[in-house]
Every structure is written in structure tokens, then in C-alpha cells.
Design a protein around this motif. Structure first.
Motif, PDB file in Angstrom:
ATOM      1  N   ASP A  42       0.870  -1.176   0.000  1.00 31.83           N
ATOM      2  CA  ASP A  42       0.000   0.000   0.000  1.00 31.83           C
ATOM      3  C   ASP A  42       0.905   1.223   0.000  1.00 31.83           C
ATOM      4  O   ASP A  42       1.806   1.338   0.838  1.00 31.83           O
ATOM      5  CB  ASP A  42      -0.902   0.017   1.237  1.00 31.83           C
ATOM      6  CG  ASP A  42      -2.001  -1.037   1.169  1.00 31.83           C
ATOM      7  OD1 ASP A  42      -2.209  -1.632   0.088  1.00 31.83           O
ATOM      8  OD2 ASP A  42      -2.656  -1.265   2.204  1.00 31.83           O
ATOM      9  N   ASP A  44       1.111   4.191   1.098  1.00 29.88           N
ATOM     10  CA  ASP A  44       0.944   5.251   2.086  1.00 29.88           C
ATOM     11  C   ASP A  44       2.337   5.815   2.385  1.00 29.88           C
ATOM     12  O   ASP A  44       3.265   5.640   1.602  1.00 29.88           O
ATOM     13  CB  ASP A  44       0.235   4.721   3.331  1.00 29.88           C
ATOM     14  CG  ASP A  44       0.924   3.500   3.934  1.00 29.88           C
ATOM     15  OD1 ASP A  44       2.086   3.219   3.565  1.00 29.88           O
ATOM     16  OD2 ASP A  44       0.311   2.821   4.773  1.00 29.88           O
ATOM     17  N   THR A  45       2.520   6.464   3.521  1.00 26.56           N
ATOM     18  CA  THR A  45       3.804   7.098   3.841  1.00 26.56           C
ATOM     19  C   THR A  45       4.967   6.108   3.837  1.00 26.56           C
ATOM     20  O   THR A  45       5.997   6.346   3.204  1.00 26.56           O
ATOM     21  CB  THR A  45       3.728   7.799   5.218  1.00 26.56           C
ATOM     22  OG1 THR A  45       2.658   8.744   5.182  1.00 26.56           O
ATOM     23  CG2 THR A  45       5.020   8.522   5.540  1.00 26.56           C
ATOM     24  N   LEU A  46       4.821   4.975   4.524  1.00 29.16           N
ATOM     25  CA  LEU A  46       5.911   3.986   4.559  1.00 29.16           C
ATOM     26  C   LEU A  46       6.101   3.321   3.204  1.00 29.16           C
ATOM     27  O   LEU A  46       7.233   3.014   2.811  1.00 29.16           O
ATOM     28  CB  LEU A  46       5.656   2.946   5.653  1.00 29.16           C
ATOM     29  CG  LEU A  46       5.790   3.468   7.088  1.00 29.16           C
ATOM     30  CD1 LEU A  46       5.460   2.367   8.085  1.00 29.16           C
ATOM     31  CD2 LEU A  46       7.173   4.013   7.341  1.00 29.16           C
ATOM     32  N   GLN A  48       5.706   4.768   0.347  1.00 31.57           N
ATOM     33  CA  GLN A  48       6.460   5.766  -0.428  1.00 31.57           C
ATOM     34  C   GLN A  48       7.947   5.727  -0.068  1.00 31.57           C
ATOM     35  O   GLN A  48       8.802   5.853  -0.941  1.00 31.57           O
ATOM     36  CB  GLN A  48       5.901   7.176  -0.190  1.00 31.57           C
ATOM     37  CG  GLN A  48       4.516   7.403  -0.750  1.00 31.57           C
ATOM     38  CD  GLN A  48       4.504   7.448  -2.261  1.00 31.57           C
ATOM     39  OE1 GLN A  48       5.439   7.898  -2.907  1.00 31.57           O
ATOM     40  NE2 GLN A  48       3.431   6.921  -2.836  1.00 31.57           N
ATOM     41  N   GLU A  49       8.240   5.545   1.216  1.00 35.90           N
ATOM     42  CA  GLU A  49       9.643   5.466   1.644  1.00 35.90           C
ATOM     43  C   GLU A  49      10.353   4.289   0.987  1.00 35.90           C
ATOM     44  O   GLU A  49      11.542   4.376   0.645  1.00 35.90           O
ATOM     45  CB  GLU A  49       9.741   5.329   3.164  1.00 35.90           C
ATOM     46  CG  GLU A  49       9.429   6.588   3.925  1.00 35.90           C
ATOM     47  CD  GLU A  49       9.556   6.411   5.433  1.00 35.90           C
ATOM     48  OE1 GLU A  49      10.243   5.455   5.884  1.00 35.90           O
ATOM     49  OE2 GLU A  49       8.967   7.225   6.154  1.00 35.90           O
ATOM     50  N   GLN A  75      -0.007  -3.624   4.112  1.00 36.81           N
ATOM     51  CA  GLN A  75       0.041  -2.264   4.625  1.00 36.81           C
ATOM     52  C   GLN A  75       1.170  -2.245   5.647  1.00 36.81           C
ATOM     53  O   GLN A  75       1.058  -2.831   6.730  1.00 36.81           O
ATOM     54  CB  GLN A  75      -1.277  -1.848   5.264  1.00 36.81           C
ATOM     55  CG  GLN A  75      -1.261  -0.418   5.738  1.00 36.81           C
ATOM     56  CD  GLN A  75      -2.595   0.024   6.308  1.00 36.81           C
ATOM     57  OE1 GLN A  75      -3.461  -0.787   6.620  1.00 36.81           O
ATOM     58  NE2 GLN A  75      -2.747   1.330   6.456  1.00 36.81           N
ATOM     59  N   SER A  77       3.699  -1.372   8.489  1.00 36.16           N
ATOM     60  CA  SER A  77       3.726  -0.611   9.738  1.00 36.16           C
ATOM     61  C   SER A  77       5.156  -0.381  10.213  1.00 36.16           C
ATOM     62  O   SER A  77       5.414   0.500  11.027  1.00 36.16           O
ATOM     63  CB  SER A  77       2.926  -1.324  10.825  1.00 36.16           C
ATOM     64  OG  SER A  77       3.450  -2.604  11.069  1.00 36.16           O
TER      65      SER A  77
END
Length: 125
Positions: A42, A44-46, A48-49, A75, A77
């Protein structure tokens, strides 16, 4: 009323693989490729990293689901790079192999005669 699905954290080890590209050829999504499966991340922020770590070995912790198309998704974490661990082991293996042979004086002889220029002998331990 639908019952909520239970979710739990799963840890995966694999490498960060490109999964989607835009029209300019830039990677826009990644997956974690393990020995058994591929898990679409997914973004999201991580997620993208992880774009910064393409082709790197990672340990990823997150919630894994199976979507309607049969694609595993994660996803993220938490994640950790494992690249340094594997590089150190590879370097140690190369050093062990190089140290396994002892070159003699003929090995340093660069003339064209028929003596054993490339003769090497295993070390006696």
C-alpha cells in the motif's frame, strides 16, 4: 451487518521490487518479493519510503490481505533494511575462498615457458 475482519501483523523478508510505473517510466508502486509470494505494498507514507530502496533486501512488518483479484497486499507498519547483513556474509565467503589457496613462486612467473605458472596448492591446516 458485516462482522469486522480480524487483522494481525505479519513479518515478511524479501526484496523491494518495482510493481507499477507511470508513463515516464518512473516507479510508482512497489512490492515485497519473497521466496514464496509477491506482496503489493500500500503506497501510504511507509510505502512511499520503500521507493528509495528498490532491489534492497528488507524485513517488513504489516497487515497482509488478499484482494478480490487474488493479489496479496501489505500495509506496512515497520520495515528494516537487511542489505548490510547479506553483504557482510558475502564478503566473508569471498575472503575464505581467497585464503584457501597458497600461491607459489611459479605463480608469479609471467614468462611464456612451460613451468607451472598457474599452479596453486591448497593450504595445509
Amino acid at each position: 451487518m458485516a462482522t469486522p475482519r480480524k487483522t494481525r501483523q505479519t513479518t515478511l523478508e524479501g526484496y523491494v521490487a518495482p510493481a507499477k510505473w507511470n508513463e515516464d517510466g518512473q516507479v510508482t508502486a512497489v512490492a515485497i518479493q519473497t521466496d514464496e509470494e509477491e506482496y503489493l505494498v500500500d503506497m501510504d507514507t511507509l510505502g512511499q519510503e520503500l521507493l528509495d530502496y528498490l532491489h534492497e533486501d528488507v524485513e517488513v512488518t504489516g497487515v497482509v490481505t488478499l484482494d478480490a483479484n487474488g493479489v496479496f497486499r501489505v500495509q506496512v507498519s515497520n520495515y528494516a533494511l537487511l542489505d548490510d547483513l547479506f553483504d557482510d556474509e558475502d564478503e566473508e565467503d569471498a575472503l575464505d575462498a581467497a585464503e584457501a589457496y597458497e600461491w607459489d613462486d611459479d605463480d608469479l612467473d609471467s614468462d611464456d615457458d612451460d613451468d607451472d605458472d598457474d599452479d596453486y596448492r591448497p593450504k595445509m591446516r
